[in-house]
Design a protein around this motif. Structure first.
Motif, PDB file in Angstrom:
ATOM      1  N   TRP A   1       3.642  -7.691   3.631  1.00 44.69           N
ATOM      2  CA  TRP A   1       2.751  -7.371   4.717  1.00 44.69           C
ATOM      3  C   TRP A   1       3.543  -6.169   5.422  1.00 44.69           C
ATOM      4  O   TRP A   1       2.979  -4.889   5.868  1.00 44.69           O
ATOM      5  CB  TRP A   1       2.534  -8.414   5.583  1.00 44.69           C
ATOM      6  N   ALA A   2       4.908  -6.433   5.738  1.00 47.00           N
ATOM      7  CA  ALA A   2       5.426  -5.275   6.391  1.00 47.00           C
ATOM      8  C   ALA A   2       5.541  -4.131   5.626  1.00 47.00           C
ATOM      9  O   ALA A   2       5.600  -2.711   6.278  1.00 47.00           O
ATOM     10  CB  ALA A   2       6.833  -5.780   7.005  1.00 47.00           C
ATOM     11  N   SER A   3       5.850  -4.216   4.350  1.00 50.31           N
ATOM     12  CA  SER A   3       5.923  -3.016   3.470  1.00 50.31           C
ATOM     13  C   SER A   3       4.617  -2.193   3.339  1.00 50.31           C
ATOM     14  O   SER A   3       4.748  -0.890   3.767  1.00 50.31           O
ATOM     15  CB  SER A   3       6.537  -3.197   2.137  1.00 50.31           C
ATOM     16  N   GLU A   4       3.556  -2.762   3.252  1.00 44.14           N
ATOM     17  CA  GLU A   4       2.274  -2.172   3.154  1.00 44.14           C
ATOM     18  C   GLU A   4       2.022  -1.503   4.351  1.00 44.14           C
ATOM     19  O   GLU A   4       1.516  -0.267   4.406  1.00 44.14           O
ATOM     20  CB  GLU A   4       1.273  -3.287   2.450  1.00 44.14           C
ATOM     21  N   LYS A   5       2.251  -2.033   5.567  1.00 44.08           N
ATOM     22  CA  LYS A   5       2.002  -1.612   6.677  1.00 44.08           C
ATOM     23  C   LYS A   5       2.757  -0.193   7.014  1.00 44.08           C
ATOM     24  O   LYS A   5       2.116   0.691   7.560  1.00 44.08           O
ATOM     25  CB  LYS A   5       2.222  -2.618   7.831  1.00 44.08           C
ATOM     26  N   ALA A   6       4.313  -0.499   6.867  1.00 47.16           N
ATOM     27  CA  ALA A   6       4.664   0.750   6.776  1.00 47.16           C
ATOM     28  C   ALA A   6       4.544   1.867   6.223  1.00 47.16           C
ATOM     29  O   ALA A   6       4.553   3.146   6.597  1.00 47.16           O
ATOM     30  CB  ALA A   6       6.253   0.353   6.535  1.00 47.16           C
ATOM     31  N   LEU A   7       3.991   1.510   4.921  1.00 48.94           N
ATOM     32  CA  LEU A   7       3.592   2.629   3.771  1.00 48.94           C
ATOM     33  C   LEU A   7       2.634   3.347   4.281  1.00 48.94           C
ATOM     34  O   LEU A   7       2.211   4.548   3.847  1.00 48.94           O
ATOM     35  CB  LEU A   7       3.600   1.757   2.614  1.00 48.94           C
ATOM     36  N   ASN A   8       1.538   2.776   5.070  1.00 49.59           N
ATOM     37  CA  ASN A   8       0.342   3.203   5.243  1.00 49.59           C
ATOM     38  C   ASN A   8       0.434   3.760   6.684  1.00 49.59           C
ATOM     39  O   ASN A   8      -0.493   4.338   7.363  1.00 49.59           O
ATOM     40  CB  ASN A   8      -0.784   2.339   5.214  1.00 49.59           C
ATOM     41  N   SER A   9       1.753   3.768   7.374  1.00 53.87           N
ATOM     42  CA  SER A   9       1.762   4.165   8.652  1.00 53.87           C
ATOM     43  C   SER A   9       2.142   5.582   8.776  1.00 53.87           C
ATOM     44  O   SER A   9       2.461   6.346   7.556  1.00 53.87           O
ATOM     45  CB  SER A   9       2.810   3.492   9.368  1.00 53.87           C
ATOM     46  N   PRO A  10       2.301   6.537   9.565  1.00 49.21           N
ATOM     47  CA  PRO A  10       2.877   7.885   9.543  1.00 49.21           C
ATOM     48  C   PRO A  10       4.230   7.949   9.264  1.00 49.21           C
ATOM     49  O   PRO A  10       4.360   8.734   8.304  1.00 49.21           O
ATOM     50  CB  PRO A  10       2.832   8.492  11.057  1.00 49.21           C
ATOM     51  N   TRP A  11       4.801   6.955   9.457  1.00 51.39           N
ATOM     52  CA  TRP A  11       6.424   6.895   8.904  1.00 51.39           C
ATOM     53  C   TRP A  11       6.445   6.851   7.289  1.00 51.39           C
ATOM     54  O   TRP A  11       7.011   7.494   6.671  1.00 51.39           O
ATOM     55  CB  TRP A  11       6.805   5.464   9.332  1.00 51.39           C
ATOM     56  N   GLY A  12       5.427   5.859   6.658  1.00 52.72           N
ATOM     57  CA  GLY A  12       5.385   5.907   5.360  1.00 52.72           C
ATOM     58  C   GLY A  12       4.703   7.060   4.620  1.00 52.72           C
ATOM     59  O   GLY A  12       5.259   7.481   3.582  1.00 52.72           O
ATOM     60  N   ARG A  13       3.780   7.875   5.326  1.00 51.96           N
ATOM     61  CA  ARG A  13       3.255   9.165   4.742  1.00 51.96           C
ATOM     62  C   ARG A  13       4.353  10.226   4.763  1.00 51.96           C
ATOM     63  O   ARG A  13       4.362  10.991   4.063  1.00 51.96           O
ATOM     64  CB  ARG A  13       1.990   9.449   5.693  1.00 51.96           C
ATOM     65  N   MET A  14       5.161   9.947   5.822  1.00 50.73           N
ATOM     66  CA  MET A  14       6.235  11.044   5.893  1.00 50.73           C
ATOM     67  C   MET A  14       7.398  11.042   4.840  1.00 50.73           C
ATOM     68  O   MET A  14       7.858  11.826   4.063  1.00 50.73           O
ATOM     69  CB  MET A  14       7.212  11.095   7.380  1.00 50.73           C
TER      70      MET A  14
END
Ligand SMILES: Nc1ncnc2c1ncn2[C@@H]1O[C@H](COP(=O)(O)OP(=O)(O)OP(=O)(O)O)[C@@H](O)[C@H]1O
Ligand SMILES: [Mg+2]
Lengths: 438, 336, 275
Positions: free
Chosen positions: A280-293
């Motif tokens: 859950w955390a990884s998916e969330k992070a990946l789709n956040s601005p951070w993950g996009r960056m």
């Protein structure tokens, strides 16, 4: 999650169920005990694969020292949950030992400060002086203290012991240990003018394991630490519990089998919670601005740099996070086994096998890593008996002799061969893995 | 007299072992550096290529021994070496054809090749264990010593004995010959020069009519040869155990990187640097110190800087220190 | 660089120096390649109606370049016009969708670059045109790689043409100055005794004096009967020595004439030669 992926996961689930229920064609064990054993290590493998996937999949960081982070995480249950060996906590023993470690840290810190402050030959000389002087000072304080600690009841202790806290606390601590090591490695290797992460992790991995094998004061080295406290009840206690016996009877099972299965199920429950939280955390992070960056940096570092992104910093971040996940998994493994056996930390098993999981599952895809973790672990366990069976079949017509026994003995090595083959086949024919990154 | 004794002890316990270990590392690192230079990736299967090749040499050695072929005072393994190299080169070429070539044609990213080499590593690891098992094997049947400690003591009247094992002598001699031949090949022959050209500038090499498949094939053959020689010498000197060869990957990579990846000269320098520091740091200096220092200053401990279990830590520390000061290695990693 | 199209080329931005060496070649490997067919008549080199590019989009549009025996043809044009691309196309380093290349009475469209070298073409790319860690002499030797005969005389000729190279012949080419390096590059291409020499901006980054010298040398080479096809940024000087000039814009022939005529054309002067 499309149909194809659901089918893939369904297939893995089916394999585990078959392992639990049938002995068809001699392919499966037909025991819930082994099936759940595979499931539990599969869960942990999935977590390990998630960690490596963060580094390789999100950021292209090549970590070949996974085994070191796993081992470091494994240290945590010992240091957190075993009882302290109070007898060695004296001014000549543990106190002095900790002083020595502090001295060691101070020396390294001083050397780093000097590295930043000075230039040229002065720098080289000053750092050399500090390191050499510091080394001897460290050894002068450290060696006698180690003697004190290690000479206390070598057969059972010879170490500092732990803090006697609940073992579940060791899991985040294991992650912290690994994160700390990753910080040091990342700072050095990613900070060099060119990137040397692969060799750095390879080296540190070996060093961590060497330390864990040899520093008996830390966790008894190769003498192993056994009976580490568990977060779940003991089988014998369950077998004595009348409520449990009744429960087992209602399933038509004898208490002994039921208790082992129950314990494994409890572990599985714990692991599933952790795994789901991580996904859950990884998916969330990946789709956040951070993950996009992160992905922007991965796909075009130059452009990202031009946009003012601090690439090295981001890489360091993700390297630490991924390593922490590996450390967490390491602590979980030791908790599951209730023992720390540094001799078993083999890079093939804990570094390269995890890589196979990530590549086969699908680099950059969290679900892929989870799938790869389960599938490859299942194969890793089952290929050996299958190899034996196959060899038995091949050699059944042979006369008794050296060749026959050699072949039968060698069947165990089929698993390495199979892992290599699986990796090569996937890389060649499905280079994005079973569940490709979107 | 004490001073002479100290020198003999130093030779005996540090210089000779480190030189032969350094030669083994250098040969291994040369193979890694050549592959890196030409094929652009670090070959994780190199340690297992060494193991496989050495296993072949051992099998042929056993075959020779069983029919009564020996090599006088020298180890039979030397006779078996060419066969081991031939078999390993064939395997490596077959692997290239079946595995690596596809990626080369695709112009795959080098890091993908690194992962591919992990797969090859697993397979070679499995094959080697399958063939020869995981146990420790000693296959040195030659004369034991060139210089024997007791005879040396008798001849010189010194308290310290000097032992120079024939495998050590052999290692050093073979390494010198092999390295000389390799450098001659790379610098003086047309094929060798074409390899360097290819490593320097792939496209221009193609435009000059250099056949890349040939360059790659020759590189694999040489790397296989170096691996088998290094592995056999290591095995003669110590013993053969598949897992130990896999573990040699770290010091070998460290040697190649310290020297500057892609530079053969660097690989050799790196091999010796790593070997000498490893041995120097893990040797118990008490003996030497007792000879040279006045009694009052003589150490009471072993005067060992680190236990031998930490030899990897030493190679690694050297690596980090060199890279901090010279980011591209001792010899700027560039040409093949 | 990562590529979404080819997963084998996706390195995920990894730049780890301890496991990979950057800067591999871009040329496709000479695995498949057809045969030359006789096509008598026409100019010595006739690359006609070339259309094609690197990927889906075409860079060259119906581009035609010809050179007569022993003459100098010069291509000029703005940056990104496709000059280098046209040179690569002539040399077989690009998959053409249309058009053909004929050399000395043969259609060589299907040949690989290596085969074209054997047919008598020499190419000096715009960048990365020497073997930096190899000595000057070894660079020249590599130029002669496909020759089976004794090439020492050719090497002497190159040294006569570029005397500085003789002095520096033991020095690694990567340690030479820009101008000297260009001389090595041209010298390397001459080592096969080509009938057609293709130069992509041989004077890039060299001082005016060295540039004049290089042009003199190129004229000298042309006098020996070698045809020359050359891309130049210094349009005015280049057109002065050109028998034939091409002005390329967006991958297509904009003006084609003798060098002299192009220099005299007010339209060309205004738009491409700065007045
Ligand atoms: N390897 C390549 N892959 C894809 N596109 C390319 C490649 N090389 C060049 N291009 C594109 O083709 C076009 C023409 O480039 P080319 O190098 O032929 O121009 P040029 O006329 O030689 O320019 P210059 O004067 O700057 O050398 C440009 O838009 C460029 O972006
Ligand atoms: Mg150009």
């Amino acid at each position: 999650m499309n149909l194809r992926n659901l089918l893939l996961f369904g297939f893995v689930a089916l394999l585990i169920v078959l392992e639990g229920t049938t002995t068809a064609f001699g392919l499966f064990g037909g025991s819930w005990n082994t099936a759940l054993g595979i499931l539990n290590m599969g869960l942990i493998s999935a977590i390990l694969a998630l960690g490596v996937n963060m580094q390789w999949g999100y950021a292209g960081l090549f970590n070949v020292g996974v085994v070191g982070f796993v081992a470091l995480g494994g240290l945590a249950p010992v240091l957190v949950s075993t009882q302290p060996v109070t007898e060695v906590w004296t001014t000549q023993g543990a106190g002095r030992l900790i002083l020595a470690l502090l001295i060691g840290l101070a020396v390294i810190a001083l050397a780093i400060v000097l590295y930043g402050r000075l230039r040229g030959r002065n720098r080289t000389l000053a750092i050399l002086a500090v390191l050499i002087g510091g080394f001897f000072l460290f050894r002068a304080v450290f060696d006698p203290a180690v003697d004190v600690v290690e000479s206390f009841q070598p057969a059972t202790h010879s170490n500092l012991g732990g803090l006697g806290l609940p073992v579940l606390l060791a899991w985040p601590v294991g992650a912290l240990f690994a994160a700390g090591a990753a910080w040091v490695i990342g700072k050095t290797a990613l900070g060099l003018r060119s990137d040397y992460l692969a060799i750095a992790t390879l080296g540190i991995g070996e060093i961590i394991i060497a330390v864990m094998k040899n520093e008996d004061w830390l966790a008894r080295g190769v003498k192993n630490v056994i009976s580490i406290p568990r977060p779940v009840p003991y089988e014998v206690d369950l077998q004595r519990d009348p409520g449990f016996i009744d429960l087992a009877a209602s399933f038509g099972s004898d208490p002994v089998t039921a208790s082992t299965v129950a314990v494994k199920l409890l572990y599985a429950g714990l692991f599933v919670v952790i795994l789901l939280a991580l996904i859950w955390a990884s998916e969330k992070a990946l789709n956040s601005p951070w993950g996009r960056m992160m992905r922007a940096i991965r796909d075009n570092e130059t452009a990202a740099e031009a946009m003012g992104k601090d690439v090295t910093r981001r890489h360091l971040q993700i390297f630490i996070l991924g390593s922490a996940v590996c450390g967490l998994a390491g602590a979980m493994i030791v908790t599951l086994d209730s023992q720390l056996t540094p001799g078993t930390y083999n890079p093939l098993r804990f570094t390269f096998l995890i890589w196979v999981m990530v590549i086969v599952g699908g680099s950059g895809n969290n679900w892929g890593s989870v799938l790869g973790g389960f599938l490859i672990w299942f194969l890793w366990i089952k290929v050996e008996p299958w190899g034996h069976a196959l060899m038995g079949l091949i050699t059944s017509g042979m006369a008794e002799g050296a060749l026959k026994s050699h072949l039968q003995d060698s069947a165990a090595h089929m698993r390495l061969l199979t892992m290599g083959l699986v990796l090569l086949l996937v890389l060649r024919f499905s280079p994005r893995g079973l569940i490709p990154e979107r | 007299m004490d001073f002479l004794n100290a020198i003999v002890a130093l030779l005996n316990f540090v210089v000779i072992p480190a030189t032969s270990y350094g030669a083994q590392l250098a040969l291994g690192a040369l193979g890694v550096t050549l592959i890196y230079g030409i094929l652009r990736f670090s070959n994780f299967a190199h340690g297992d290529t060494m193991a496989f090749g050495t296993a072949m040499v051992i099998l042929v050695t056993w075959a020779f021994q069983s029919v009564g072929i020996h090599f006088g005072p020298l180890p039979t393994a030397l006779l078996a070496l060419p066969f081991g190299i031939a078999i390993t080169a064939a395997l490596v070429l077959a692997t290239d054809k079946a595995v690596y070539r596809f990626y080369r044609r695709q112009k795959a990213a080098p890091v993908i090749l690194v992962i591919v080499s992990m797969g090859v590593m697993f397979i070679m690891n499995g094959v080697t264990r399958f063939i020869i098992g995981v146990g420790e094997i000693r296959f040195d049947d030659g004369g034991r010593f060139i210089v024997n400690a007791n005879e040396f003591k008798k001849a010189t009247g010194l308290a310290e004995g000097l032992a120079f094992r024939s495998t050590q002598g052999l290692t050093i001699l073979t390494a010198i010959i092999v390295v000389a031949a390799l450098f001659w090949f790379l610098n003086k022959t047309r094929t060798g020069k074409s390899m360097r050209a290819y490593s320097d500038n792939e496209d221009l090499a193609l435009l000059s009519g250099i056949n890349p498949e040939r360059v790659v094939a020759v590189t694999w053959i040489i790397a296989a040869g170096l691996a088998v020689i290094a592995g056999t010498l290591y095995g003669l000197d110590k013993s053969f155990k598949a897992f130990n060869y896999f573990q040699l990957l770290l010091p070998i990579f460290a040697s190649a990187i310290v020297g500057g990846l892609g530079s053969p000269l660097g690989a050799i320098a790196g091999g010796f640097l790593i070997a000498f520091t490893e041995v120097g740091f893990t040797y118990a200096w008490k003996k030497v110190a007792t000879y040279v220092l006045p009694d009052a200053l003589a150490p009471d401990g072993l005067a060992q800087l680190l236990s031998t279990d930490y030899k990897f830590a030493v190679s690694f520390a050297i690596l980090v220190i060199v890279l901090l000061f010279k980011p591209t290695g001792l010899f700027k990693g560039k040409a093949v | 660089m990562s590529s979404s199209r080819n997963p084998y080329k996706d390195d995920r931005g990894n730049k780890d120096r301890s496991i990979t060496k950057s800067g591999g070649g871009e040329l496709e490997y000479p695995t498949k390649g057809g045969k030359a067919r006789p096509a008598p008549g026409g100019p010595f080199l006739a690359a006609e109606n070339m259309t094609g590019g690197y990927g889906a989009a075409d860079i060259l549009h119906d581009c035609t370049l010809t050179v007569e025996k022993g003459q100098i043809a010069v291509i000029v044009g703005p940056n990104g016009a496709g000059k280098s691309t046209a040179m690569k196309a002539v040399f077989g380093m690009l998959n053409l969708r249309g058009g053909h290349v004929k050399l000395d009475g043969e259609d060589i469209t299907a040949l690989t670059p290596q085969d074209r070298v054997a047919k008598g073409m020499g190419f000096v790319p715009q960048v990365n045109n020497v073997f930096p860690s190899m000595s000057v002499e070894e660079n020249l030797e590599m130029g002669a790689f496909i020759r089976k005969d004794d090439f020492r005389a050719t090497m002497e000729q190159v040294y006569d043409l570029f005397p500085i190279l003789k002095d520096k012949r033991r020095q690694p080419a990567g340690e030479l100055s820009g101008g000297q390096r260009q001389q090595v590059a041209v010298g390397r291409a001459l080592m096969t005794k080509p009938k057609l020499l293709m130069l992509d901006e041989p004077t890039a980054g060299v001082s005016p004096i060295v540039m004049d010298e290089l042009f003199d040398r190129i004229i000298e080479v042309a006098r020996t009967g070698i045809s020359i096809l050359m891309v130049e940024q210094n349009a005015r000087q280049a057109l002065e020595i050109a028998d034939r000039g091409y002005v390329l814009v967006q991958g297509a022939n904009k003006y084609t004439d003798t060098g002299e005529a192009l220099l005299a054309d007010p339209e060309v002067r205004r738009t491409f030669l700065g007045g």
